[in-house]
Write an enzyme that holds these catalytic residues in place. Structure first.
Site, PDB file in Angstrom:
ATOM      1  N   LYS A 107      -2.220  -1.455  -3.850  1.00 50.28           N
ATOM      2  CA  LYS A 107      -3.096  -0.289  -3.792  1.00 50.28           C
ATOM      3  C   LYS A 107      -2.272   0.965  -3.896  1.00 50.28           C
ATOM      4  CE  LYS A 107      -6.118   1.943  -0.476  1.00 50.28           C
ATOM      5  NZ  LYS A 107      -6.535   1.971   0.894  1.00 50.28           N
ATOM      6  N   LYS A 159       0.858  -1.192   0.000  1.00 49.55           N
ATOM      7  CA  LYS A 159       0.000   0.000   0.000  1.00 49.55           C
ATOM      8  C   LYS A 159       0.886   1.231   0.000  1.00 49.55           C
ATOM      9  CE  LYS A 159      -3.562   2.451   2.542  1.00 49.55           C
ATOM     10  NZ  LYS A 159      -4.655   2.358   3.518  1.00 49.55           N
TER      11      LYS A 159
HETATM   12  C1  PBG Z   1      -7.534   3.302   5.752  1.00 52.75           C
HETATM   13  C2  PBG Z   1      -7.771   3.177   4.294  1.00 52.75           C
HETATM   14  C3  PBG Z   1      -7.572   4.144   3.287  1.00 52.75           C
HETATM   15  C4  PBG Z   1      -8.084   3.593   2.108  1.00 52.75           C
HETATM   16  C5  PBG Z   1      -8.526   2.312   2.408  1.00 52.75           C
HETATM   17  N1  PBG Z   1      -8.325   2.069   3.767  1.00 52.75           N
HETATM   18  C6  PBG Z   1      -7.077   5.539   3.355  1.00 52.75           C
HETATM   19  C7  PBG Z   1      -5.704   5.817   3.803  1.00 52.75           C
HETATM   20  O1  PBG Z   1      -4.879   4.921   3.989  1.00 52.75           O
HETATM   21  O2  PBG Z   1      -5.441   6.987   4.015  1.00 52.75           O
HETATM   22  C8  PBG Z   1      -8.136   4.314   0.773  1.00 52.75           C
HETATM   23  C9  PBG Z   1      -9.179   3.834  -0.187  1.00 52.75           C
HETATM   24  C10 PBG Z   1      -9.506   4.760  -1.307  1.00 52.75           C
HETATM   25  O3  PBG Z   1      -8.899   5.833  -1.506  1.00 52.75           O
HETATM   26  O4  PBG Z   1     -10.440   4.424  -2.050  1.00 52.75           O
HETATM   27  N2  PBG Z   1      -6.312   2.935   6.237  1.00 52.75           N
END
Ligand code: PBG
Length: 324
Positions: free
Chosen positions: A249, A196
């Site tokens: 992601k 991520k």
């Molecule tokens: C929370 C999380 C996030 C997303 C999914 N789980 C945001 C972040 O890490 O700031 C992002 C999903 C999206 O932008 O569609 N940890």
């Protein structure tokens, strides 16, 4: 060689093109992210995600019924937590009667066969808007892991099929797997957000949950977009710690990573096409600059072609409606 081989022969009609098509999209490719809020009769559009809504539990039911009838078999739950319940310990995340726990039960009662996955991270519960516990401006890794494991256990007890840790702390998959095993939740799976990135594409999601970091950014835990080898390292580590499914992601900008990982692992690979990717296409289509449906299908196809077994996407419903 030419003219013995003319590649255009395989493109002469839609029928032959479909016979030789390498990548097909189907409803069971998708996970549908769902945003849940407190209240009754609430269906509110997220301003930076046109056509996407937050639902209160009573209206979540009809949305879930519709998804199931369209052939969509998995949801990924996120909750918007009222400000007064946020703190620096994530205590509300463990509340057996919390919004997430009630949402899990609601989906399971509505569509028992629907695979329910839950986001495990502290940001929607954190007064600092960070994914972990904060001390003197730093995010504490191991203290956070202890809470994440309890949070995952609480979701499992409420009926979640998979927990999906999205926080990027080191060692959290091991802590979660160990606690789930100790407590007898052998069949509760883990879909790890293993690669991520610290991406600017999460902006609209943070609007949806009111979860933007209150100070700094997430670069001390989420990955540097410049790194490729590190994605493999993170992913292999999560598999060793017990992840059943791994995830990359965001999606589109990271398809090289998706293919690297697909070639390196023997577990299913998920890709999250994130909120900013959704918002970009909606905005361009609204202006008449892009053909919404064509670009949507091209993007989803590209994500699957790159190696995704599962795609978490805000377009899931639109895509499936187009397919039928
Ligand atoms: C929370 C999380 C996030 C997303 C999914 N789980 C945001 C972040 O890490 O700031 C992002 C999903 C999206 O932008 O569609 N940890």
């Amino acid at each position: 060689m030419y003219p013995l081989r003319r590649n255009r022969r395989l493109r002469t009609s839609e029928s032959i093109r479909s016979l030789v098509r390498e990548t097909l999209i189907a409803p069971d490719d998708f996970l549908v992210p769902l945003f849940v809020v407190e209240g009754k009769g609430v269906k509110e559009e997220i301003s930076s995600m046109p056509g996407y809504f937050r639902y209160s539990l009573d209206l979540l039911t009809s949305e879930v019924n519709e998804l199931w009838s369209l052939g969509l078999k998995g949801v990924l739950l996120f909750v918007k937590v009222p400000d007064e319940l946020k703190d620096n310990s994530g205590k509300e995340a463990l509340n057996p009667e919390g919004l997430m726990q009630r949402a899990i039960r609601t989906v399971k009662e509505t569509a028992p066969e629907m695979v329910v996955m839950t986001d495990v991270a502290l940001d929607p519960y954190s007064s600092f808007g960070h994914d972990g516990i904060v001390s003197e401006g730093k995010i504490l890794n191991d203290d956070t892991n202890a809470v994440l494991a309890e949070m995952a256990l609480s979701h499992a007890k409420a009926g979640a099929d998979f927990v999906a840790p999205s926080d990027m702390m080191d060692g959290r998959i091991f802590e979660i797997r160990t606690l789930l095993e100790d407590e007898g939740f052998h069949d509760t799976g883990i879909m790890s957000y293993s690669a991520k990135y610290a991406s600017a594409f999460y902006g609209p999601f943070r609007d949806a949950l009111d979860s933007a970091p209150g100070f700094g950014d997430k670069k001390t835990y989420q990955m540097d977009p410049a790194n490729r080898d590190e994605a493999i390292r993170e992913t292999l580590m999560d598999i060793n710690e017990g992840a059943d499914i791994v995830m990359v992601k965001p999606g589109l900008c990271y398809l090289d990573i998706v293919r690297d990982i697909r070639n390196s692992v023997d577990v299913p690979v998920a890709v999250y096409q994130v909120s900013g990717e959704y918002a970009m296409l909606k905005a361009a289509a609204e202006k008449g600059w892009l053909d919404h449906d064509a670009v949507m299908m091209e993007q989803i196809t590209a994500i699957k072609r790159a190696g995704a077994h599962i795609i978490a996407s805000y377009f899931a419903k639109d895509v499936v409606k187009m397919l039928s």
